[in-house]
Design an enzyme around this catalytic site. Structure first.
Site, PDB file in Angstrom:
ATOM      1  N   CYS A 117      -2.916   0.349  -1.121  1.00  0.00           N
ATOM      2  CA  CYS A 117      -3.445  -0.939  -0.067  1.00  0.00           C
ATOM      3  C   CYS A 117      -2.620  -1.928   0.155  1.00  0.00           C
ATOM      4  O   CYS A 117      -2.365  -2.833  -0.702  1.00  0.00           O
ATOM      5  CB  CYS A 117      -4.840  -1.375  -0.543  1.00  0.00           C
ATOM      6  N   CYS A 137      -4.204  -5.375  -0.733  1.00  0.00           N
ATOM      7  CA  CYS A 137      -4.131  -5.697  -2.113  1.00  0.00           C
ATOM      8  C   CYS A 137      -2.957  -5.960  -2.666  1.00  0.00           C
ATOM      9  O   CYS A 137      -3.071  -6.890  -3.367  1.00  0.00           O
ATOM     10  CB  CYS A 137      -4.785  -4.332  -2.796  1.00  0.00           C
TER      11      CYS A 137
END
Length: 120
Positions: A46, A49
């Site tokens: 991600c 993230c």
């Protein structure tokens, strides 16, 4: 060999500030102690993230009383269900047993600081 030991030491020091893997018993204990808690739902693939990670690490260093639990979005489906999380890059803030804030996809350092500050 020395460079391998140095690299291992460096990696372990980085990991030390990356939160601890979510553990239900430890989480309950932190809640019972009325601690400020951040549940960080993340995934290795991600990009959001990855942008959140240094911000969370910096806050974790600044606030030693903050307990940070990392939840792997791909592997901890039971934890995701428990916290009603549908997306990676979700940050959930608790003060003791009470959820005080939540966001998904936030990467603005000031807003993440403000989110976590709600637990203090």
């Amino acid at each position: 060999m020395a460079s391998l030991a140095t690299a291992t030491l460096l990696m372990s020091s980085l990991v030390a500030w990356a939160g601890q893997p979510f553990d239900a018993e430890a989480f309950r204990s932190a809640q019972a102690a009325n601690k400020a808690i951040l549940v960080d739902v993340t995934a290795s693939w991600c990009p959001t993230c990855r942008r959140q990670r240094p911000i969370v690490e910096k806050i974790e260093k600044e606030k030693p009383d903050l307990v940070v639990y990392e939840v792997d979005f791909d592997k901890a489906k039971d934890v995701l269900k428990r916290f009603r999380v549908q997306y990676q890059s979700t940050l959930i803030v608790f003060r003791g047993i009470k959820e005080v804030a939540r966001s998904t996809g936030e990467t603005d350092p000031a807003l993440i600081h403000a989110l976590i500050e709600k637990a203090f």
